[in-house]
Design an enzyme around this catalytic site. Structure first.
Site, PDB file in Angstrom:
ATOM      1  N   HIS A 157      28.353 -26.605 -22.802  1.00 22.05           N
ATOM      2  CA  HIS A 157      27.309 -27.226 -22.062  1.00 22.05           C
ATOM      3  C   HIS A 157      27.282 -28.661 -22.439  1.00 22.05           C
ATOM      4  O   HIS A 157      27.148 -28.968 -23.780  1.00 22.05           O
ATOM      5  CB  HIS A 157      26.001 -26.638 -22.245  1.00 22.05           C
ATOM      6  CG  HIS A 157      24.955 -27.335 -21.367  1.00 22.05           C
ATOM      7  ND1 HIS A 157      23.755 -27.263 -21.479  1.00 22.05           N
ATOM      8  CD2 HIS A 157      25.090 -27.661 -20.190  1.00 22.05           C
ATOM      9  CE1 HIS A 157      22.914 -27.507 -20.558  1.00 22.05           C
ATOM     10  NE2 HIS A 157      23.739 -28.084 -19.497  1.00 22.05           N
ATOM     11  N   ASP A 161      19.566 -28.841 -20.463  1.00 28.83           N
ATOM     12  CA  ASP A 161      18.662 -28.498 -19.209  1.00 28.83           C
ATOM     13  C   ASP A 161      17.068 -28.712 -19.617  1.00 28.83           C
ATOM     14  O   ASP A 161      16.795 -27.791 -20.305  1.00 28.83           O
ATOM     15  CB  ASP A 161      18.987 -26.864 -18.530  1.00 28.83           C
ATOM     16  CG  ASP A 161      20.401 -27.058 -18.191  1.00 28.83           C
ATOM     17  OD1 ASP A 161      20.964 -27.990 -17.975  1.00 28.83           O
ATOM     18  OD2 ASP A 161      20.978 -25.955 -18.036  1.00 28.83           O
ATOM     19  N   HIS A 236      16.574 -26.999 -11.788  1.00 29.34           N
ATOM     20  CA  HIS A 236      16.381 -27.582 -13.275  1.00 29.34           C
ATOM     21  C   HIS A 236      16.951 -28.773 -13.163  1.00 29.34           C
ATOM     22  O   HIS A 236      17.464 -29.058 -12.445  1.00 29.34           O
ATOM     23  CB  HIS A 236      17.116 -26.598 -14.064  1.00 29.34           C
ATOM     24  CG  HIS A 236      18.574 -26.512 -14.406  1.00 29.34           C
ATOM     25  ND1 HIS A 236      19.281 -25.895 -13.296  1.00 29.34           N
ATOM     26  CD2 HIS A 236      19.423 -27.186 -15.047  1.00 29.34           C
ATOM     27  CE1 HIS A 236      20.705 -26.148 -13.756  1.00 29.34           C
ATOM     28  NE2 HIS A 236      20.909 -26.841 -14.685  1.00 29.34           N
ATOM     29  N   HIS A 238      19.781 -31.204 -15.227  1.00 32.83           N
ATOM     30  CA  HIS A 238      20.681 -31.375 -16.263  1.00 32.83           C
ATOM     31  C   HIS A 238      20.658 -32.779 -16.587  1.00 32.83           C
ATOM     32  O   HIS A 238      20.797 -33.720 -15.845  1.00 32.83           O
ATOM     33  CB  HIS A 238      22.158 -31.008 -15.758  1.00 32.83           C
ATOM     34  CG  HIS A 238      23.462 -31.192 -16.379  1.00 32.83           C
ATOM     35  ND1 HIS A 238      23.667 -30.191 -17.569  1.00 32.83           N
ATOM     36  CD2 HIS A 238      24.212 -32.083 -16.707  1.00 32.83           C
ATOM     37  CE1 HIS A 238      24.561 -30.641 -18.286  1.00 32.83           C
ATOM     38  NE2 HIS A 238      24.828 -31.790 -17.796  1.00 32.83           N
TER      39      HIS A 238
END
Length: 264
Positions: A157, A161, A236, A238
């Site tokens: 990642h 988030d 959500h 990011h």
């Protein structure tokens, strides 16, 4: 013993010629001794005819006291005039000095006020540039930076988030310039902002955008609404912190926010 033929015990008065001669002598004596000119009046009265100016050789009878008084009066007048002129010059000089002092004080005050205003403006700008906030209020980090998994093409990642229902307001974390606003592939609808310190932040998967490229934004300003566009498993936000505008320049976003005073 008698002399001459005049009778004894009887004298004749002075002749007219003798009286006139005596009057002339009296005028000359008065002019010489400084006796008040009016005293010569009886001498003239004693004669049948006052002597003319040609006879006496005098234009006017002026005493020494009169002349001295005139001289002193003139001197007093000149002295008073000089004193008045000196006082006037002194007053004008003092007024000029006071005006110059007042002008200087006014200029110094205006300068101090300008400098104070400039300092306040610089301080305000410094605060503005260094004020950072969380991108989503009343939220938490649901996925950490560099978390592994098959969902990310890089194998980890590249951001964090923030939990957010669809349509939640997304804020710019700090003051900056929008350098990207639109579709970002796997990021869906995204925004990239360049900040004053040369760093960048990126916001992805939004349902809608509120800014365009070139816009100047401030900390806390709305830039869009959260969503689930692009490569997303659900609503959500990011969020990435980067050293450059492009993918692959990401840095730890939690450490980045904390270094700017944001409690994450």
């Amino acid at each position: 013993m008698a002399f001459g033929s005049r009778a004894a015990g009887k004298h004749r008065g002075s002749s007219r010629l003798s009286r006139k001669t005596a009057g002339y002598a009296g005028i000359a004596a008065l002019a010489t001794t400084g006796v008040v000119g009016s005293l010569a009046g009886p001498a003239f009265a004693a004669s049948d005819k006052a002597p003319s100016m040609e006879d006496t050789g005098l234009n006017a009878v002026v005493t020494a006291e009169d002349l001295q008084g005139q001289i002193e009066a003139q001197a007093d007048a000149q002295e008073h005039a000089a004193e008045a002129a000196a006082l006037k010059a002194k007053a004008e000089a003092e007024a000029k000095a006071r005006a110059a002092e007042a002008k200087q004080k006014a200029e110094e005050k205006a300068k101090a006020e300008r400098e104070a205003a400039e300092r306040a403006a610089r301080e305000e700008e410094r605060k503005r540039l260094n004020t950072f906030v969380v991108p989503v209020e009343d939220s938490y980090v649901s996925t950490q930076w560099h978390a592994g998994g098959g969902m990310w093409s890089s194998g980890s990642h590249t951001g964090i988030d923030f939990h957010a229902a669809s349509g939640t307001t997304v804020h710019a974390v700090g003051t900056g310039t929008v350098v990207e606003a639109g579709w970002g592939g796997a990021y869906g609808n995204n925004v990239v902002i360049k900040h004053a310190d040369g760093t960048y932040t990126q916001y992805g998967h939004m349902s809608s955008l509120s800014v365009s490229v070139g816009d100047q934004v401030s900390a806390g300003q709305q830039i869009g609404l959260s969503g689930s566009t692009g490569n997303s498993s659900g609503p959500h936000l990011h969020f990435e912190a980067r050293t450059g505008a492009q993918y692959g320049s990401d840095i730890d976003p939690v450490a980045y926010l904390r270094s700017h005073g944001v409690d994450v």
